[in-house]
Design a protein around this motif. Structure first.
Motif, PDB file in Angstrom:
ATOM      1  N   ALA A  92      27.508  40.441  73.794  1.00  0.00           N
ATOM      2  CA  ALA A  92      27.848  39.148  73.199  1.00  0.00           C
ATOM      3  C   ALA A  92      26.635  38.524  72.523  1.00  0.00           C
ATOM      4  O   ALA A  92      26.732  38.001  71.405  1.00  0.00           O
ATOM      5  N   GLU A 106      31.809  41.192  68.938  1.00  0.00           N
ATOM      6  CA  GLU A 106      32.239  40.193  69.916  1.00  0.00           C
ATOM      7  C   GLU A 106      33.572  40.582  70.564  1.00  0.00           C
ATOM      8  O   GLU A 106      33.809  40.271  71.724  1.00  0.00           O
ATOM      9  N   ILE A 110      34.217  40.853  74.551  1.00  0.00           N
ATOM     10  CA  ILE A 110      35.323  40.251  75.291  1.00  0.00           C
ATOM     11  C   ILE A 110      36.028  41.304  76.145  1.00  0.00           C
ATOM     12  O   ILE A 110      36.400  41.050  77.291  1.00  0.00           O
ATOM     13  N   TRP A 114      36.326  41.233  80.177  1.00  0.00           N
ATOM     14  CA  TRP A 114      37.596  41.375  80.887  1.00  0.00           C
ATOM     15  C   TRP A 114      37.467  42.466  81.954  1.00  0.00           C
ATOM     16  O   TRP A 114      37.913  42.290  83.082  1.00  0.00           O
ATOM     17  N   ASN A 133      30.408  36.775  83.142  1.00  0.00           N
ATOM     18  CA  ASN A 133      31.531  37.152  82.284  1.00  0.00           C
ATOM     19  C   ASN A 133      32.027  35.945  81.497  1.00  0.00           C
ATOM     20  O   ASN A 133      32.347  36.053  80.315  1.00  0.00           O
ATOM     21  N   ILE A 137      32.112  35.485  77.394  1.00  0.00           N
ATOM     22  CA  ILE A 137      33.308  35.152  76.615  1.00  0.00           C
ATOM     23  C   ILE A 137      33.043  33.936  75.743  1.00  0.00           C
ATOM     24  O   ILE A 137      33.406  33.921  74.551  1.00  0.00           O
ATOM     25  N   ALA A 140      30.808  35.019  72.906  1.00  0.00           N
ATOM     26  CA  ALA A 140      31.546  35.871  71.964  1.00  0.00           C
ATOM     27  C   ALA A 140      32.456  35.038  71.065  1.00  0.00           C
ATOM     28  O   ALA A 140      32.487  35.234  69.845  1.00  0.00           O
ATOM     29  N   VAL A 141      33.185  34.112  71.641  1.00  0.00           N
ATOM     30  CA  VAL A 141      34.070  33.262  70.837  1.00  0.00           C
ATOM     31  C   VAL A 141      33.242  32.379  69.913  1.00  0.00           C
ATOM     32  O   VAL A 141      33.564  32.226  68.721  1.00  0.00           O
TER      33      VAL A 141
END
Length: 150
Positions: A92, A106, A110, A114, A133, A137, A140-141
């Motif tokens: 990420a 990205e 994700i 997960w 984690n 996320i 990444a977003v």
């Protein structure tokens, strides 16, 4: 019946139980079936016979969760960070410098996050990393959205 040890004399090996209804019943050490030695204030369960407490034992407790895990050798094992969580975070963060390929990188981050969440969920007594984690996320977003505007 349920009650509480009001006192116990170690030398005489005699004690007294105050039941939940307030009555007191004597008992001797030969009737003690509990863990350890009897001591004042211990919650107990017992039976009555001829005005005396018999079959006296510690009041049952609900089973508690283990706070530590011990290995086969008897040593305490610490929780370890999930390798999937670490990989998700690294990918990420690396995606921030991936330029026009950032959304693809990205997306991989994700998927790794997960897998990390699933890994930690399956072995919570041994693994940690839910927080990492989650950070992966969010990063990444954020990077994906940022890369779409620039």
């Amino acid at each position: 019946m349920d009650g509480r040890l009001s006192h116990f004399d170690d030398e005489a090996q005699l004690g007294e139980i105050e039941s939940s209804d307030g009555k007191r019943y004597p008992f001797d050490f030969s009737q003690w079936r509990g863990r350890g030695l009897p001591s004042a204030g211990t919650p107990v369960r017992f039976e009555l016979r001829d005005g005396r407490a018999i079959q006296v034992f510690n009041h049952p407790e609900a089973q508690r969760r283990a706070s530590t895990i011990r290995g086969v050798d008897g040593k305490t094992r610490r929780k370890v960070l999930s390798h999937w969580a670490l990989a998700a975070f690294v990918v990420a963060v690396a995606g921030a410098s991936a330029g026009r390929y950032a959304p693809v990188v990205e997306a991989v981050a994700i998927v790794l996050a997960w897998l990390g969440l699933r890994h930690v969920h399956r072995e919570p007594q041994r693994l940690t990393g839910q927080w990492l984690n989650g950070i992966a996320i969010v990063v990444a977003v954020g990077v994906t959205l940022w890369s779409q505007w620039w």
